[in-house]
Write a protein that holds these residues in place. Structure first.
Motif, PDB file in Angstrom:
ATOM      1  N   ILE A   1      38.847  47.387  43.249  1.00 47.71           N
ATOM      2  CA  ILE A   1      38.565  46.430  42.029  1.00 47.71           C
ATOM      3  C   ILE A   1      36.930  45.957  42.115  1.00 47.71           C
ATOM      4  CG2 ILE A   1      40.931  45.817  42.171  1.00 47.71           C
ATOM      5  CD1 ILE A   1      40.224  43.144  43.895  1.00 47.71           C
ATOM      6  N   GLY A   2      36.338  46.096  43.168  1.00 46.05           N
ATOM      7  CA  GLY A   2      34.813  46.063  43.250  1.00 46.05           C
ATOM      8  C   GLY A   2      34.806  44.569  44.009  1.00 46.05           C
ATOM      9  N   ALA A   3      35.652  44.208  44.757  1.00 46.50           N
ATOM     10  CA  ALA A   3      35.629  43.002  45.532  1.00 46.50           C
ATOM     11  C   ALA A   3      34.630  43.214  46.728  1.00 46.50           C
ATOM     12  CB  ALA A   3      36.773  42.755  46.212  1.00 46.50           C
ATOM     13  N   ALA A   4      34.070  42.008  47.275  1.00 44.13           N
ATOM     14  CA  ALA A   4      32.886  42.198  47.951  1.00 44.13           C
ATOM     15  C   ALA A   4      33.539  42.477  49.643  1.00 44.13           C
ATOM     16  CB  ALA A   4      31.870  40.883  48.178  1.00 44.13           C
ATOM     17  N   SER A   5      34.571  42.115  49.895  1.00 42.94           N
ATOM     18  CA  SER A   5      35.525  42.210  51.280  1.00 42.94           C
ATOM     19  C   SER A   5      37.046  42.480  50.970  1.00 42.94           C
ATOM     20  CB  SER A   5      35.090  40.974  51.950  1.00 42.94           C
ATOM     21  OG  SER A   5      35.788  39.803  51.241  1.00 42.94           O
ATOM     22  N   LYS A   6      37.529  42.574  51.853  1.00 37.52           N
ATOM     23  CA  LYS A   6      38.999  42.402  51.704  1.00 37.52           C
ATOM     24  C   LYS A   6      39.356  41.220  51.162  1.00 37.52           C
ATOM     25  CE  LYS A   6      40.437  45.332  55.624  1.00 37.52           C
ATOM     26  NZ  LYS A   6      40.854  45.405  56.932  1.00 37.52           N
ATOM     27  N   VAL A   7      40.526  41.172  50.373  1.00 35.90           N
ATOM     28  CA  VAL A   7      40.972  39.956  49.560  1.00 35.90           C
ATOM     29  C   VAL A   7      42.175  39.113  50.164  1.00 35.90           C
ATOM     30  CG1 VAL A   7      40.293  40.936  47.477  1.00 35.90           C
ATOM     31  CG2 VAL A   7      42.759  41.465  48.148  1.00 35.90           C
ATOM     32  N   SER A   8      42.217  37.974  50.094  1.00 34.93           N
ATOM     33  CA  SER A   8      43.255  37.240  50.496  1.00 34.93           C
ATOM     34  C   SER A   8      43.856  36.363  49.101  1.00 34.93           C
ATOM     35  CB  SER A   8      43.005  36.204  51.535  1.00 34.93           C
ATOM     36  OG  SER A   8      41.800  35.187  50.933  1.00 34.93           O
ATOM     37  N   PHE A   9      45.071  35.925  49.124  1.00 36.62           N
ATOM     38  CA  PHE A   9      45.526  34.965  48.115  1.00 36.62           C
ATOM     39  C   PHE A   9      44.735  33.768  47.748  1.00 36.62           C
ATOM     40  CE2 PHE A   9      49.223  37.458  49.427  1.00 36.62           C
ATOM     41  CZ  PHE A   9      49.440  37.893  48.278  1.00 36.62           C
ATOM     42  N   GLY A  10      44.423  33.500  46.574  1.00 31.25           N
ATOM     43  CA  GLY A  10      43.664  32.319  45.926  1.00 31.25           C
ATOM     44  C   GLY A  10      44.492  30.957  46.333  1.00 31.25           C
ATOM     45  N   LYS A  11      44.122  29.862  46.424  1.00 26.26           N
ATOM     46  CA  LYS A  11      44.719  28.677  46.707  1.00 26.26           C
ATOM     47  C   LYS A  11      45.446  28.383  45.385  1.00 26.26           C
ATOM     48  CE  LYS A  11      42.501  27.157  50.826  1.00 26.26           C
ATOM     49  NZ  LYS A  11      43.117  27.861  51.569  1.00 26.26           N
ATOM     50  N   PRO A  12      46.462  27.514  45.348  1.00 26.87           N
ATOM     51  CA  PRO A  12      47.163  26.981  43.955  1.00 26.87           C
ATOM     52  C   PRO A  12      45.887  26.100  43.050  1.00 26.87           C
ATOM     53  CG  PRO A  12      48.724  26.906  45.796  1.00 26.87           C
ATOM     54  CD  PRO A  12      47.153  27.213  46.448  1.00 26.87           C
ATOM     55  N   GLU A  13      44.942  25.373  43.919  1.00 27.75           N
ATOM     56  CA  GLU A  13      44.223  24.470  42.963  1.00 27.75           C
ATOM     57  C   GLU A  13      43.259  25.308  42.261  1.00 27.75           C
ATOM     58  OE1 GLU A  13      45.800  23.001  46.720  1.00 27.75           O
ATOM     59  OE2 GLU A  13      44.467  24.452  46.748  1.00 27.75           O
ATOM     60  N   LYS A  14      42.879  26.680  43.007  1.00 29.02           N
ATOM     61  CA  LYS A  14      41.945  27.262  42.088  1.00 29.02           C
ATOM     62  C   LYS A  14      42.600  28.195  40.718  1.00 29.02           C
ATOM     63  CE  LYS A  14      37.959  26.689  43.881  1.00 29.02           C
ATOM     64  NZ  LYS A  14      36.907  26.380  43.046  1.00 29.02           N
ATOM     65  N   LEU A  15      43.900  28.267  41.282  1.00 30.72           N
ATOM     66  CA  LEU A  15      45.078  29.038  40.137  1.00 30.72           C
ATOM     67  C   LEU A  15      44.937  27.921  38.917  1.00 30.72           C
ATOM     68  CD1 LEU A  15      46.825  31.444  39.517  1.00 30.72           C
ATOM     69  CD2 LEU A  15      48.677  29.961  40.756  1.00 30.72           C
ATOM     70  N   MET A  16      45.294  26.848  39.212  1.00 33.35           N
ATOM     71  CA  MET A  16      45.228  25.794  38.341  1.00 33.35           C
ATOM     72  C   MET A  16      44.063  25.633  37.634  1.00 33.35           C
ATOM     73  SD  MET A  16      46.882  23.856  36.051  1.00 33.35           S
ATOM     74  CE  MET A  16      48.425  23.596  36.637  1.00 33.35           C
ATOM     75  N   GLU A  17      42.837  25.463  38.377  1.00 31.98           N
ATOM     76  CA  GLU A  17      41.692  25.342  37.822  1.00 31.98           C
ATOM     77  C   GLU A  17      41.049  26.321  36.822  1.00 31.98           C
ATOM     78  OE1 GLU A  17      36.792  24.909  39.286  1.00 31.98           O
ATOM     79  OE2 GLU A  17      38.525  24.529  40.729  1.00 31.98           O
ATOM     80  N   TYR A  18      41.257  27.589  37.255  1.00 30.97           N
ATOM     81  CA  TYR A  18      40.874  28.798  36.480  1.00 30.97           C
ATOM     82  C   TYR A  18      41.848  29.402  35.177  1.00 30.97           C
ATOM     83  CZ  TYR A  18      37.032  29.029  39.873  1.00 30.97           C
ATOM     84  OH  TYR A  18      36.081  28.635  40.898  1.00 30.97           O
ATOM     85  N   LEU A  19      42.988  29.365  35.683  1.00 28.82           N
ATOM     86  CA  LEU A  19      44.159  30.008  34.926  1.00 28.82           C
ATOM     87  C   LEU A  19      44.995  28.982  34.173  1.00 28.82           C
ATOM     88  CD1 LEU A  19      45.042  33.211  37.068  1.00 28.82           C
ATOM     89  CD2 LEU A  19      43.145  32.957  35.205  1.00 28.82           C
ATOM     90  N   GLY A  20      45.177  27.976  34.630  1.00 28.38           N
ATOM     91  CA  GLY A  20      45.759  26.552  33.966  1.00 28.38           C
ATOM     92  C   GLY A  20      47.355  27.116  34.425  1.00 28.38           C
ATOM     93  N   VAL A  21      47.706  27.406  35.405  1.00 26.05           N
ATOM     94  CA  VAL A  21      49.129  27.732  35.734  1.00 26.05           C
ATOM     95  C   VAL A  21      49.372  27.499  37.276  1.00 26.05           C
ATOM     96  CG1 VAL A  21      49.584  29.581  34.097  1.00 26.05           C
ATOM     97  CG2 VAL A  21      48.610  30.339  36.197  1.00 26.05           C
TER      98      VAL A  21
END
Length: 173
Positions: A85-105
Motif C-alpha cells: 500500500i506504500g506505507a513508510a513502515s509496518k502498520v498498526s491500527f489507528g486510534k478511535p480519535e483519528k477515525l472520528m477526526e478523519y472519517l467521522g465514524v
C-alpha cells in the motif's frame, strides 16, 4: 484537524444519501440492528446480495493513515501489507480519535463511505481487488445500523467525487 474542519460536524447517513443522489449514483439501504463485527452481520447475507466489507483503519510510523476495505471473510497480513500500500513502515491500527477526526465514524461503523468526511485528504483508501470483482459492494452508511448497497463502479465514482483516488490492490491472502 484544520481550523476550517474543526467546527464542521461529520456527514450523516442522510448527507451521504443526498451526495450520492446528487451524483446520480443508485443505492439502496437496509436498516437492521447495529452490528459491530463481521460475525454479527452474517445473518444479513441472505437479505443483501453482493460483496460485504470489512474495514481496517491503519497507520504507519510516519502518521500516514490508510483505510483497507476488503471482502468480509478475507485476511490481511498486517506484517506485510505495508509493502503493497506504500506505507513508510509496518502498520498498526489507528486510534478511535483519528477515525472520528478523519472519517467521522466510530469503531464498528468504519466504512469506505467515510471518504465523504475526509476533507483534508488525510487517509489513503485501498479497495481490495477481490472485493472489487463483485458488481455490488455493501458498506455501512456511516453508522452500523444499516447496510448500503452500491455498484462497484459507482463506489469508485463516489470516492473520486470526494477528491480521493482509491488504490485498487490485492491486499488479502
Amino acid at each position: 484537524m484544520t481550523p476550517e474542519t474543526a467546527s464542521v460536524p461529520p456527514a450523516t447517513a442522510d448527507d451521504l444519501f443526498r451526495f450520492l443522489d446528487a451524483l446520480g449514483i443508485g443505492h439502496s439501504t437496509k436498516y437492521h440492528p447495529p452490528v459491530f463485527t463481521v460475525a454479527e452481520s452474517v445473518s444479513l447475507r441472505d437479505e443483501i446480495p453482493g460483496g460485504h466489507t470489512k474495514n481496517l483503519f491503519v497507520k504507519d510510523k510516519k502518521g500516514n493513515f490508510f483505510l483497507l476495505t476488503v471482502e468480509e471473510n478475507a485476511s490481511v497480513d498486517l506484517k506485510t501489507v505495508h509493502t503493497l500500500i506504500g506505507a513508510a513502515s509496518k502498520v498498526s491500527f489507528g486510534k478511535p480519535e483519528k477515525l472520528m477526526e478523519y472519517l467521522g465514524v466510530v469503531p464498528g461503523s468504519v466504512t469506505a463511505f467515510g471518504a465523504i468526511n475526509d476533507k483534508g485528504h488525510n487517509v489513503t483508501f485501498v479497495l481490495d481487488a477481490d472485493l472489487m470483482e463483485h458488481d455490488t459492494i455493501n458498506c455501512h452508511p456511516l453508522t452500523n445500523d444499516a447496510t448500503t448497497s452500491i455498484g462497484r463502479d459507482d463506489l469508485l465514482r463516489f470516492m473520486e467525487a470526494t477528491g480521493h483516488r482509491p488504490l485498487v490492490l490485492k491486499v488479502t491472502g
